[in-house]
Design an enzyme around this catalytic site. Structure first.
Site, short mmCIF file in Angstrom:
data_model
loop_
_atom_site.label_atom_id
_atom_site.label_comp_id
_atom_site.label_asym_id
_atom_site.label_seq_id
_atom_site.Cartn_x
_atom_site.Cartn_y
_atom_site.Cartn_z
CB CYS A 32 3.72 30.58 30.81
SG CYS A 32 2.89 30.91 32.20
CB CYS A 35 3.22 27.69 32.98
SG CYS A 35 1.73 28.91 32.34
#
Length: 291
Positions: A32, A35
């Protein structure tokens, strides 16, 4: 400073060991991008907020935990108090994350040895209202005032001296005490408390009903340095709404003022995973979707 959670049992233990401290959990994945972009911000916040416990959960490695909270978008940040999820934030928004941490770190600073704290952060303002409040000085102004007794922010009655303040909490709480701060001339005198009313009680009913507890206040009770009003704690163990009825004031004037109203206590503790609620939005919302 950000603890990596490797199992469901470790997650349970973390929530239990945190006690009254807020716990900020970062749900992430290695693939991600958002993230990864938020990771330095999380580390920075952890280094600057020792009163908050920080943890991260890799949704691909600890699926039991991410599934229990219905995490469908990344990153998802969940804030817990005494084992219960209080708020969540979906997406890579550094400013929003910092605001979330600051909100609960402030409460954590005032936690006493029994785990009681300022519970303003647990109030759902969208479901909280005040009857007979002045348009210029509404209830919401004292729920976010920067300091006790701040003269620039106060709640003021409108048509007469009475107020019905209906407070809704975001979850069940235990209320230990209540801090009221007000200028002497217009400070509340006769105050009644009601709990778990489904909606604001009307003035005639508030006057005639007994209430769970009542106070006859003096000027000393409403000073900024006064001790909070001690409640009959056994009667305030599972509270979702608190109604504060102000019947009159110290000077018997037509205007009542209140600078601060702070419930002090703690959430009803639970670490039962079956009680936890969904924390993330629908798939495809801000951030990366969990596959």
């Amino acid at each position: 400073m950000v603890r990596e959670i490797s199992s469901e049992d470790e997650f349970r233990a973390l929530l239990e060991s945190a006690g009254a401290k807020p716990v900020l959990v970062d749900f992430y994945a290695n693939w991600c991008g958002p993230c990864k972009a938020m990771a330095p911000k999380v580390n920075d916040l952890a280094s600057r907020n020792p009163d908050v416990v920080f943890a991260k959960v890799n949704v691909d490695k600890v699926e039991a935990v991410s599934s229990a909270y219905g995490v469908t978008s990344l990153p998802t940040f969940a804030l817990f108090l005494r084992g219960q999820r209080i708020e969540s934030l979906v997406g890579a928004d550094p400013d929003a994350l910092e605001a979330l941490v600051k909100k609960y770190a402030k409460s954590a600073e005032s936690v006493d040895k029994f785990g009681h704290m300022d519970m303003l952060s647990l109030i759902s303002m969208a479901e909280t209202e005040c009857l007979n409040e002045s348009d210029a000085h509404p209830l919401k102004s004292i729920m976010s005032a920067p300091g006790a007794g701040d003269s620039s922010a106060y709640l003021e009655s409108d048509a007469d001296e009475q107020l019905v303040i209906f407070i809704t909490f975001s979850q069940s709480v235990k209320i230990h005490s209540l801090r009221l701060v007000a200028p002497y001339e217009n400070a509340p005198k006769t105050v009644k408390l009601f709990i778990n009313q489904p909606s604001p009680i009307d003035f005639s009913a508030a006057e005639s009903a007994e209430g769970v507890q009542a106070f006859q206040l003096t000027s000393a009770d409403v000073q900024p340095d006064a001790e909070p009003l001690q409640l009959k704690f056994v009667k305030f163990q599972n509270v979702r709404t608190l109604t504060v009825f102000v019947q009159d004031n110290q000077a018997d004037s037509e205007v009542t003022r209140l600078s601060r109203l702070i419930p002090i206590g703690c959430p009803v503790a639970t670490t039962n995973m079956t009680d936890f609620k969904r924390v993330a939005g629908k798939a495809g919302e801000v951030g990366s979707s969990v596959h």
